[in-house]
Design an enzyme around this catalytic site. Structure first.
Site: not given
Length: 296
Positions: A20, A54, A127, A157-158, A266
């Site tokens: 994202w 995104y 989404h 999603s969600n 990272r």
């Protein structure tokens, strides 16, 4: 790296690289993006998480510019659709809204395939729950995409449990996952029925923002929790980030954290979370800090 089966022919890496923020990096070049993917592959992280929205509808194209046919075959791509925000290719929209119509889903998938220069999407997610969703139309559209080979697996999603069952009731294809927000700072899904619903059905969930959007490390109100995470990380030769992700990995629902960063160092340490085998008391110690009080 442990792998999670979503279906008979679709498996994902337990840890997922979230893209994202791909458009936020100063360097969008193919070589730099491939370096990020290579850093993931070196750890056995093969799954890349995308969404059409995104980067202001630009992240999928940035990924596509970096993919070669050989690299595409080494990764799984998760992407999402149904959010229309007045930016990028939807700049003419009067208001941010959701669209789960057959026409929009088909158009979004074709656009995603074109931008990412691929013939198929491994996992397509709706989404956001759409208050105007016609579950018969949306379900049939998702089934048709799987039947056509454009999408290998579908999920959401969600979604809350009732959103899930509504859509699934109109589908032949089993929904494969639900990507929801789960972290030490956003742990409601563990007790409000969301995880229990999926765990009962043996549906592995994905966790977005598994580090609480970074506030876990920068907000002083979480100092005690952060100190405990650092101690756990140090005990296993790693750091607090790995400990926070290991807390999710310890859950029997087989949560798949989605981690996003543009920093190559990272990215190279994402897999450290798999080094921590967290025992029950340590899990509850961290949970207690997250709650701010002992469990009842």
């Amino acid at each position: 790296m442990d792998r999670v089966a979503l279906s008979n022919d679709v498996t994902l890496s337990r840890l997922i690289y979230g893209m994202w923020r791909l458009g936020d990096d100063d360097d969008h070049g193919p070589q730099h993006v491939r370096a990020k993917i290579d850093a993931c592959l070196d750890q056995g992280i093969t799954t890349m998480d995308q969404a059409d929205i995104y980067g202001g509808y630009m992240a999928e194209e940035i990924l596509g510019n970096a993919l070669t046919p050989a690299l595409r075959e080494r990764i799984e791509i998760v992407t999402k659709c149904d959010i229309i925000a007045p930016v990028g290719r939807h700049a003419g929209a009067r208001v941010k809204h959701y669209d789960t119509s057959r026409a929009h889903i088909f158009g979004a998938v074709d656009q995603s395939l074109r931008l990412m220069k691929t013939d198929y999407i491994d996992v397509l997610l709706i989404h956001r729950p759409d208050p105007l969703m016609n579950h018969d139309e949306t379900g049939a559209a998702l089934d048709a995409l799987v039947a056509a080979g454009k999408v290998r697996a579908v999920g959401v999603s969600n979604f809350r449990p009732w959103d899930w069952t509504l859509l699934q009731s109109a589908m032949k294809t089993p929904l494969a996952t639900n990507q929801i927000e789960i972290s030490l700072l956003e742990h409601g899904a563990l007790t409000n029925g969301d995880i229990a619903f999926l765990q009962e059905r043996r549906i592995p969930p994905m966790a977005w923002s598994p580090l609480g959007g970074g506030s876990l490390f920068f907000d002083t109100q979480h100092a005690a929790l952060l100190s405990a995470l650092k101690a756990v990380g140090a005990d296993h030769g790693t750091d607090e980030t790995a400990a926070a992700i290991a807390w999710l990995l310890a859950h029997p629902a087989r949560i798949m954290p989605v981690l996003g960063t543009n920093n190559l160092d990272r990215i190279a340490r994402i897999g450290d979370a798999a080094k921590i085998d967290m025992d029950r008391e340590t899990w509850f110690e961290l949970y207690t800090h997250a709650l701010g009080e002992e469990v009842p």
